[in-house]
Design an enzyme around this catalytic site. Structure first.
Site, PDB file in Angstrom:
ATOM      1  N   ASP A  36      12.149  -9.380  12.767  1.00  0.00           N
ATOM      2  CA  ASP A  36      11.694  -8.636  13.994  1.00  0.00           C
ATOM      3  C   ASP A  36       9.682  -8.056  13.637  1.00  0.00           C
ATOM      4  O   ASP A  36       9.620  -8.462  12.534  1.00  0.00           O
ATOM      5  CB  ASP A  36      12.262  -8.075  13.983  1.00  0.00           C
ATOM      6  CG  ASP A  36      12.531  -6.826  13.107  1.00  0.00           C
ATOM      7  OD1 ASP A  36      11.817  -7.297  11.981  1.00  0.00           O
ATOM      8  OD2 ASP A  36      13.523  -6.617  12.793  1.00  0.00           O
ATOM      9  N   ALA A  37       9.724  -6.893  14.504  1.00  0.00           N
ATOM     10  CA  ALA A  37       7.875  -6.666  13.891  1.00  0.00           C
ATOM     11  C   ALA A  37       8.203  -6.065  12.329  1.00  0.00           C
ATOM     12  O   ALA A  37       7.312  -6.406  11.938  1.00  0.00           O
ATOM     13  CB  ALA A  37       7.666  -5.492  14.629  1.00  0.00           C
TER      14      ALA A  37
END
Length: 159
Positions: A36-37
């Site tokens: 994810d980020a």
């Protein structure tokens, strides 16, 4: 196969069998697309890693799933999955998925899969796989797969 090569660049793509632990070991690296980020592996990707490891374990056992489907009209479907997430995997980690046979039934397999970074357990998973035919109906587990995996089942060496 025996132990992995000492040179990581020579590790077989399908992994290897740890005979002492009765487990198939599948190494993998975490890429940007897996995260994810924040650089943490997205939870559903653990299912993908487990699927890849199961596929390679069957390949080492002499049974590619594609060939089984084309020639016999048989495949595996995940009937149930249980996952206990313990620690996060992160971008660029080198991990091992360790797969062991828990139980072999007439038309199913139960496999335990654990994901490690070095000695740290990141996820503990259990899968029940059903053997199905082209119509999606239950089918018997082929004898050669049973024979290849039976030595790794818990009762093969006694309690």
């Amino acid at each position: 196969m025996a132990e992995p090569p000492t040179d990581p660049s020579k590790t077989p793509a399908s992994g290897w069998v740890d005979e002492d632990a009765h487990e198939h070991v599948f190494p993998l690296r975490i890429y940007y697309e897996d995260t994810d980020a924040a650089g943490i592996v997205y939870y559903v990707n653990y299912l993908k890693f487990a699927e890849r490891a199961r596929t390679e374990m069957l390949r080492i056992a002499g049974r590619g799933q594609d060939k089984m489907w084309r020639e016999e009209g048989l495949g595996f479907a995940v009937r149930s999955a249980q996952i206990d997430y313990r620690l996060p995997a992160r971008l660029d980690d080198m991990l091992d998925v360790r797969t062991r046979v828990v139980d072999i039934g007439g038309a199913s397999l139960r496999l335990g899969q654990r994901l490690f970074r070095d000695q740290a357990l990141l996820a503990d998973m259990t899968f029940r796989l059903a053997v199905i035919d082209r119509e999606g109906r239950p089918a018997r587990l082929p004898a050669d797969i049973r024979d290849a995996l039976s030595p790794h089942a818990p009762d093969a060496d006694g309690p």
